[in-house]
Structure formats: structure tokens, C-alpha cells
Design a protein around this motif. Sequence first.
Motif, mmCIF file in Angstrom:
data_model
loop_
_atom_site.group_PDB
_atom_site.id
_atom_site.type_symbol
_atom_site.label_atom_id
_atom_site.label_comp_id
_atom_site.label_asym_id
_atom_site.label_seq_id
_atom_site.Cartn_x
_atom_site.Cartn_y
_atom_site.Cartn_z
ATOM 1 N N GLU A 73 0.829 -1.201 0.000
ATOM 2 C CA GLU A 73 0.000 0.000 0.000
ATOM 3 C C GLU A 73 0.868 1.257 0.000
ATOM 4 O O GLU A 73 0.619 2.194 -0.747
ATOM 5 C CB GLU A 73 -0.928 -0.014 1.221
ATOM 6 C CG GLU A 73 -1.868 1.153 1.272
ATOM 7 C CD GLU A 73 -2.933 1.033 2.341
ATOM 8 O OE1 GLU A 73 -3.668 2.015 2.524
ATOM 9 O OE2 GLU A 73 -3.046 -0.034 2.982
ATOM 10 N N ALA A 77 1.067 3.729 -3.232
ATOM 11 C CA ALA A 77 0.655 5.129 -3.087
ATOM 12 C C ALA A 77 1.812 6.072 -3.419
ATOM 13 O O ALA A 77 1.606 7.121 -4.027
ATOM 14 C CB ALA A 77 0.136 5.382 -1.678
ATOM 15 N N CYS A 85 -4.011 11.770 -4.222
ATOM 16 C CA CYS A 85 -3.521 10.563 -3.561
ATOM 17 C C CYS A 85 -3.158 10.892 -2.116
ATOM 18 O O CYS A 85 -2.365 11.792 -1.864
ATOM 19 C CB CYS A 85 -2.290 10.026 -4.289
ATOM 20 S SG CYS A 85 -1.720 8.451 -3.662
ATOM 21 N N CYS A 140 -3.093 7.001 -11.969
ATOM 22 C CA CYS A 140 -2.906 5.617 -11.483
ATOM 23 C C CYS A 140 -2.566 4.685 -12.627
ATOM 24 O O CYS A 140 -1.599 3.916 -12.560
ATOM 25 C CB CYS A 140 -4.169 5.107 -10.785
ATOM 26 S SG CYS A 140 -4.473 5.816 -9.179
ATOM 27 N N HIS A 147 -6.655 0.679 -8.579
ATOM 28 C CA HIS A 147 -7.049 0.884 -7.181
ATOM 29 C C HIS A 147 -7.888 -0.283 -6.652
ATOM 30 O O HIS A 147 -7.698 -0.745 -5.539
ATOM 31 C CB HIS A 147 -7.820 2.199 -7.028
ATOM 32 C CG HIS A 147 -8.106 2.566 -5.608
ATOM 33 N ND1 HIS A 147 -9.138 1.989 -4.888
ATOM 34 C CD2 HIS A 147 -7.505 3.440 -4.773
ATOM 35 C CE1 HIS A 147 -9.149 2.498 -3.665
ATOM 36 N NE2 HIS A 147 -8.167 3.382 -3.577
ATOM 37 N N PHE A 172 -5.380 2.169 -0.238
ATOM 38 C CA PHE A 172 -4.741 1.440 -1.331
ATOM 39 C C PHE A 172 -4.456 0.001 -0.926
ATOM 40 O O PHE A 172 -3.608 -0.664 -1.503
ATOM 41 C CB PHE A 172 -3.452 2.158 -1.755
ATOM 42 C CG PHE A 172 -3.730 3.456 -2.449
ATOM 43 C CD1 PHE A 172 -3.778 3.523 -3.824
ATOM 44 C CD2 PHE A 172 -3.977 4.603 -1.724
ATOM 45 C CE1 PHE A 172 -4.059 4.719 -4.472
ATOM 46 C CE2 PHE A 172 -4.263 5.801 -2.348
ATOM 47 C CZ PHE A 172 -4.302 5.859 -3.731
#
Length: 195
Positions: A73, A77, A85, A140, A147, A172
Motif C-alpha cells: 500500500e 501510493a 492521492c 494511477c 485501485h 490502497f
Amino acid sequence: MNDSEMSARDRSEAQARVGSSIEGQWHVDALLGVGGAAAVFSATHTHGRRAALKILHARHRSDPEAIARLRDERRIADSIVHPACVQILGEGVADDGAPLLVLELLEGKTLHAAWRQSGRIAIAESLRIADVLLDFLVACHAAGIVHRDLKPSNVFLADAPGGTSTVKVLDFGTAMESTRRRTQRRLAFGTPSYM
């Protein structure tokens, strides 16, 4: 143990952390939310800085897959360059061995809470939020990230000067790189009603 019993136990264990100290540096101020794998708290550092702590539930503390997802995660990110974000500032381990992430603390409410509070979101505001989310998804996908759990409770409307809000995307934990395959065949992650 069924899902509601696990959820009640997770919430009870999370609530017990409020008022405690983490790593001798963070005072846990309040429970912000409880998810399937972790709970999120507001916390104050000994230097006065405030942040959010995402801490794995006790039942996941020794689960290598859950620990890997938490570490992923942060890495995922960090790879997305977009103001929507949520920032992950660091990671650590709680005194009881639970892995944790340190995140920016946001003031405001989720899109889900805003909708439930008012019963509707104005068209202009809906379009503004959708525009930010689409731009975020472009960033992304350009970074090779999916996601996999984009829903109103993972979209945060952070308070900003002037009465507007800044859109932030949270959680995330189920995100993945499009080139990587961690999910087992016929096993889905995310929220079914938003998939």
C-alpha cells in the motif's frame, strides 16, 4: 467466527487502542474507522505533529499476506503522482507487534458521509469530484496501478480554505500493479457493489 463477530471484535480491539502510546512517540487520540484488515486512528506525535495511523488488526498481525499488502500500500501510493492521492508518511510497528502506516491526517468527511448527511450532492460539486477522480485514475493507470476499491467511502472531501474541499482518495490496501498478480484465481478484492 462469522463476519459480524470479526467486525465487532476488530472494532472493540481498535477502540481499546484509543489513549495508548505507539512506539513511545504517538499518542492515539481517536478511532477514525475500522476496515476489514486494519483500523485508522488520529494520533499526535510527541513533537506535536498530527497524523493518521493505519494499524493491522490483531488477527492479521502474523499473516504474511496482510503484512505484504500493507507494505505494498505504501509503495503503490508513493508511485502515484497526483494531489488526490493520500500521502503515506512512514511505517512502523506498534508495541504489540502490529504493522502500521503513518498517513496524512485529513479533516473533513468521506463522500459517502457527505451524501448521507445532505441526501444529495449538487451537480456542480459532483462534476468537480468526478473530474478529480478521473484525472486521478489516469495518473494511477499511467503508473500501472489499479485501485480496485474506489467507492464513496474511500473518497475523502478534505476541508480547505475558502469553504471548498480537496478530493483525496484513500485506502490502497487492495490496489495492485497491473503487471503483478497477487490475487488468487477466482478470488476478488474490493467492494462487490462498486466492482
